[in-house]
Motif scaffolding. Structure first.
Motif, PDB file in Angstrom:
ATOM      1  N   HIS A 114       8.987   3.523   6.289  1.00  0.00           N
ATOM      2  CA  HIS A 114       9.066   5.240   5.647  1.00  0.00           C
ATOM      3  C   HIS A 114      10.877   6.020   4.834  1.00  0.00           C
ATOM      4  CE1 HIS A 114      10.016   7.509   9.039  1.00  0.00           C
ATOM      5  NE2 HIS A 114       9.200   6.562  10.206  1.00  0.00           N
ATOM      6  N   ASP A 115      10.989   6.655   4.791  1.00  0.00           N
ATOM      7  CA  ASP A 115      11.922   7.295   3.743  1.00  0.00           C
ATOM      8  C   ASP A 115      12.459   6.228   3.237  1.00  0.00           C
ATOM      9  OD1 ASP A 115      11.592   8.882   5.821  1.00  0.00           O
ATOM     10  OD2 ASP A 115      13.072   7.952   7.881  1.00  0.00           O
ATOM     11  N   LEU A 116      11.933   5.484   2.478  1.00  0.00           N
ATOM     12  CA  LEU A 116      12.056   4.322   1.423  1.00  0.00           C
ATOM     13  C   LEU A 116      12.977   5.133   0.106  1.00  0.00           C
ATOM     14  CD1 LEU A 116      10.285   1.137   1.459  1.00  0.00           C
ATOM     15  CD2 LEU A 116      12.159   1.376   2.507  1.00  0.00           C
ATOM     16  N   VAL A 117      14.456   4.837  -0.598  1.00  0.00           N
ATOM     17  CA  VAL A 117      14.759   5.833  -1.514  1.00  0.00           C
ATOM     18  C   VAL A 117      14.768   4.540  -2.673  1.00  0.00           C
ATOM     19  CG1 VAL A 117      15.498   7.917  -1.017  1.00  0.00           C
ATOM     20  CG2 VAL A 117      16.977   6.314  -1.131  1.00  0.00           C
ATOM     21  N   VAL A 118      14.806   4.780  -3.740  1.00  0.00           N
ATOM     22  CA  VAL A 118      15.104   3.531  -4.798  1.00  0.00           C
ATOM     23  C   VAL A 118      16.671   4.194  -5.119  1.00  0.00           C
ATOM     24  CG1 VAL A 118      15.294   2.689  -7.239  1.00  0.00           C
ATOM     25  CG2 VAL A 118      12.607   3.302  -6.506  1.00  0.00           C
ATOM     26  N   ALA A 147       1.103  -1.099  -0.510  1.00  0.00           N
ATOM     27  CA  ALA A 147       0.040   0.029   0.200  1.00  0.00           C
ATOM     28  C   ALA A 147       0.666   1.325  -0.013  1.00  0.00           C
ATOM     29  CB  ALA A 147      -1.008   0.039   1.350  1.00  0.00           C
ATOM     30  N   PHE A 148       1.194   2.258  -0.876  1.00  0.00           N
ATOM     31  CA  PHE A 148       1.709   3.319  -1.186  1.00  0.00           C
ATOM     32  C   PHE A 148       0.396   4.514  -1.168  1.00  0.00           C
ATOM     33  CE2 PHE A 148       1.373   0.591  -5.273  1.00  0.00           C
ATOM     34  CZ  PHE A 148       2.033   1.616  -5.590  1.00  0.00           C
ATOM     35  N   ALA A 149       1.431   5.587  -1.758  1.00  0.00           N
ATOM     36  CA  ALA A 149       0.806   6.804  -2.634  1.00  0.00           C
ATOM     37  C   ALA A 149       2.198   6.983  -3.604  1.00  0.00           C
ATOM     38  CB  ALA A 149       0.681   8.163  -1.321  1.00  0.00           C
ATOM     39  N   LEU A 150       1.240   7.825  -4.748  1.00  0.00           N
ATOM     40  CA  LEU A 150       2.453   7.869  -5.268  1.00  0.00           C
ATOM     41  C   LEU A 150       3.253   9.430  -5.737  1.00  0.00           C
ATOM     42  CD1 LEU A 150       0.224   6.639  -8.705  1.00  0.00           C
ATOM     43  CD2 LEU A 150       2.375   5.687  -8.138  1.00  0.00           C
ATOM     44  N   THR A 151       3.248  10.467  -3.913  1.00  0.00           N
ATOM     45  CA  THR A 151       3.364  11.281  -4.219  1.00  0.00           C
ATOM     46  C   THR A 151       4.777  10.843  -2.725  1.00  0.00           C
ATOM     47  OG1 THR A 151       1.752  11.112  -2.016  1.00  0.00           O
ATOM     48  CG2 THR A 151       1.232  12.854  -4.626  1.00  0.00           C
ATOM     49  N   LYS A 152       5.387  11.917  -3.129  1.00  0.00           N
ATOM     50  CA  LYS A 152       6.462  11.907  -2.328  1.00  0.00           C
ATOM     51  C   LYS A 152       5.916  12.491  -0.757  1.00  0.00           C
ATOM     52  CE  LYS A 152       9.371  15.820  -3.431  1.00  0.00           C
ATOM     53  NZ  LYS A 152      10.085  16.965  -4.555  1.00  0.00           N
ATOM     54  N   GLN A 153       7.058  11.991  -0.170  1.00  0.00           N
ATOM     55  CA  GLN A 153       7.198  12.394   1.817  1.00  0.00           C
ATOM     56  C   GLN A 153       7.364  13.898   1.056  1.00  0.00           C
ATOM     57  OE1 GLN A 153       8.827   8.472   4.076  1.00  0.00           O
ATOM     58  NE2 GLN A 153       9.849  10.930   4.549  1.00  0.00           N
ATOM     59  N   SER A 154       6.643  14.933   2.286  1.00  0.00           N
ATOM     60  CA  SER A 154       7.130  16.264   2.644  1.00  0.00           C
ATOM     61  C   SER A 154       8.374  16.279   2.846  1.00  0.00           C
ATOM     62  CB  SER A 154       6.326  16.905   3.269  1.00  0.00           C
ATOM     63  OG  SER A 154       5.967  16.276   4.427  1.00  0.00           O
ATOM     64  N   ALA A 155       9.294  15.863   3.757  1.00  0.00           N
ATOM     65  CA  ALA A 155      10.089  16.144   4.073  1.00  0.00           C
ATOM     66  C   ALA A 155      10.658  14.305   4.425  1.00  0.00           C
ATOM     67  CB  ALA A 155      10.981  16.846   4.530  1.00  0.00           C
ATOM     68  N   TYR A 156      12.596  13.990   4.298  1.00  0.00           N
ATOM     69  CA  TYR A 156      12.476  12.635   4.875  1.00  0.00           C
ATOM     70  C   TYR A 156      12.959  12.923   6.125  1.00  0.00           C
ATOM     71  CZ  TYR A 156      16.045   8.961   4.488  1.00  0.00           C
ATOM     72  OH  TYR A 156      16.693   7.815   4.670  1.00  0.00           O
ATOM     73  N   GLY A 157      12.613  12.012   6.974  1.00  0.00           N
ATOM     74  CA  GLY A 157      12.043  11.520   7.965  1.00  0.00           C
ATOM     75  C   GLY A 157      10.044  12.112   8.771  1.00  0.00           C
ATOM     76  N   THR A 158       9.594  12.659   7.279  1.00  0.00           N
ATOM     77  CA  THR A 158       8.353  12.736   7.612  1.00  0.00           C
ATOM     78  C   THR A 158       7.122  11.655   7.027  1.00  0.00           C
ATOM     79  OG1 THR A 158       8.826  14.603   8.008  1.00  0.00           O
ATOM     80  CG2 THR A 158       6.214  14.078   7.783  1.00  0.00           C
ATOM     81  N   PRO A 205      13.747  11.665  -3.597  1.00  0.00           N
ATOM     82  CA  PRO A 205      12.521  11.461  -3.218  1.00  0.00           C
ATOM     83  C   PRO A 205      12.293   9.730  -2.211  1.00  0.00           C
ATOM     84  CG  PRO A 205      12.739  11.118  -5.822  1.00  0.00           C
ATOM     85  CD  PRO A 205      13.765  11.820  -5.410  1.00  0.00           C
ATOM     86  N   ALA A 206      11.388  10.524  -0.910  1.00  0.00           N
ATOM     87  CA  ALA A 206      11.464   9.355  -0.395  1.00  0.00           C
ATOM     88  C   ALA A 206      10.570   8.974  -0.485  1.00  0.00           C
ATOM     89  CB  ALA A 206      11.691   9.605   1.144  1.00  0.00           C
ATOM     90  N   ILE A 207       9.494   7.393   0.111  1.00  0.00           N
ATOM     91  CA  ILE A 207       7.854   6.653  -0.189  1.00  0.00           C
ATOM     92  C   ILE A 207       7.844   5.793   1.234  1.00  0.00           C
ATOM     93  CG2 ILE A 207       7.307   4.174  -1.555  1.00  0.00           C
ATOM     94  CD1 ILE A 207       9.562   5.142  -3.692  1.00  0.00           C
ATOM     95  N   THR A 208       6.640   6.194   1.147  1.00  0.00           N
ATOM     96  CA  THR A 208       6.218   5.866   2.297  1.00  0.00           C
ATOM     97  C   THR A 208       5.298   4.721   1.588  1.00  0.00           C
ATOM     98  OG1 THR A 208       6.081   7.839   3.952  1.00  0.00           O
ATOM     99  CG2 THR A 208       4.527   5.851   4.764  1.00  0.00           C
TER     100      THR A 208
END
Length: 258
Positions: free
Chosen positions: A143-147, A10-21, A124-127
């Motif tokens: 969270h804070d996952l990067v490719v 389950a995910f969103a197609l938008t990036k986190q507003s900030a790394y750590g959030t 950009p970070a994924i949750t």
């Protein structure tokens, strides 16, 4: 039959507003099945006291966690949804347009390009929330996952394949999210590929009719260790790309004479 190496994301197609959030559960509305060799690898970096002077022996009498890390290796048949997620976050920048806003207002073009270092070096970070299909209820929110890197390949009449290595800050927790229904998406096959080559900034030559197979790999070479710094605590506080690398292999039919 459900198997241990199958997962639901389950995910969103938008990036986190900030790394750590982390993105809130209520915004994780997309879902897809994923394949992988194992659960998310959550790794503590442990320091032991057996190297301290004055212990009187060589044995460890105590230890503490110095830092946390988390990584995922996942692969899947490529869909329009996962192409957007992995290629978009992997390359880092996207430009979206509507080719026919009046006649076909629900169709969009997404042009993914590498991040420009002069603008940002933070990936950009994924949750996401991940649940093993064979063990529903065992859910982790990461969270804070990067490719870190991804690879797309195709041949013959097969579905395109994509694999991705993801790394996080080490921050994860059990989740009680009610997983959303699988998002409808189209599988992408070799027949959907348009393969063009040319000089940068120049005219492109369409070689799609001659393409037999291809493999494209993009590696962000992220600066994993630089993510830990004074004040970051047990988790990474940033995750920036390094000296990025691209690999492209392809097999073409020989051009006809004349």
């Amino acid at each position: 039959m459900a198997r241990q190496f199958q997962f639901k994301w389950a995910f969103a197609l938008t990036k986190q507003s900030a790394y750590g959030t982390a993105i809130a559960d209520g915004s994780l509305l997309k879902a897809s099945y994923i394949k992988g060799p194992d659960l998310a690898v959550i790794t503590p970096r442990i320091i032991r006291d057996n190297s301290q002077y004055g212990r009187g022996d060589e044995w460890s009498h105590g230890q503490e966690v110095e830092a946390w890390d988390v990584s995922l290796k996942r692969n899947f048949d490529l869909t329009t949804l996962l192409a957007g997620l992995i290629c978009g976050f992997g390359l880092g920048a996207v430009t979206t347009s509507q080719p026919d806003a009046g006649g076909n207002p629900t169709v969009y073009d997404h042009d993914f390009t590498p991040l420009v270092a002069g603008t940002t070096v933070q990936l950009p970070a994924i949750t996401l929330v991940e649940e093993p299909v064979a063990h529903t209820g065992i859910k982790k929110k990461i969270h804070d996952l990067v490719v870190s890197s991804f690879e797309v390949s195709g041949s013959g009449t097969d579905r395109l394949q994509i694999s991705a290595d993801l790394k996080g800050s080490g921050n994860q927790a059990d989740s009680t999210l009610s997983m959303p229904a699988i998002t409808a998406a189209k599988f992408l096959r070799m027949k959907d590929v348009k393969f063009e080559l040319g000089n940068q900034g120049g005219a492109l030559t369409d070689l799609s009719l001659r393409l037999k197979s291809f493999r494209f790999k993009y590696d962000n070479k992220p600066l994993d260790e630089d993510g830990y710094y004074p004040g970051s605590g047990l988790y990474r506080g940033r995750h920036e790309f390094g000296d990025r690398e691209i690999e492209l292999d392809f097999d073409l039919l020989q051009a006809t004479d004349g």
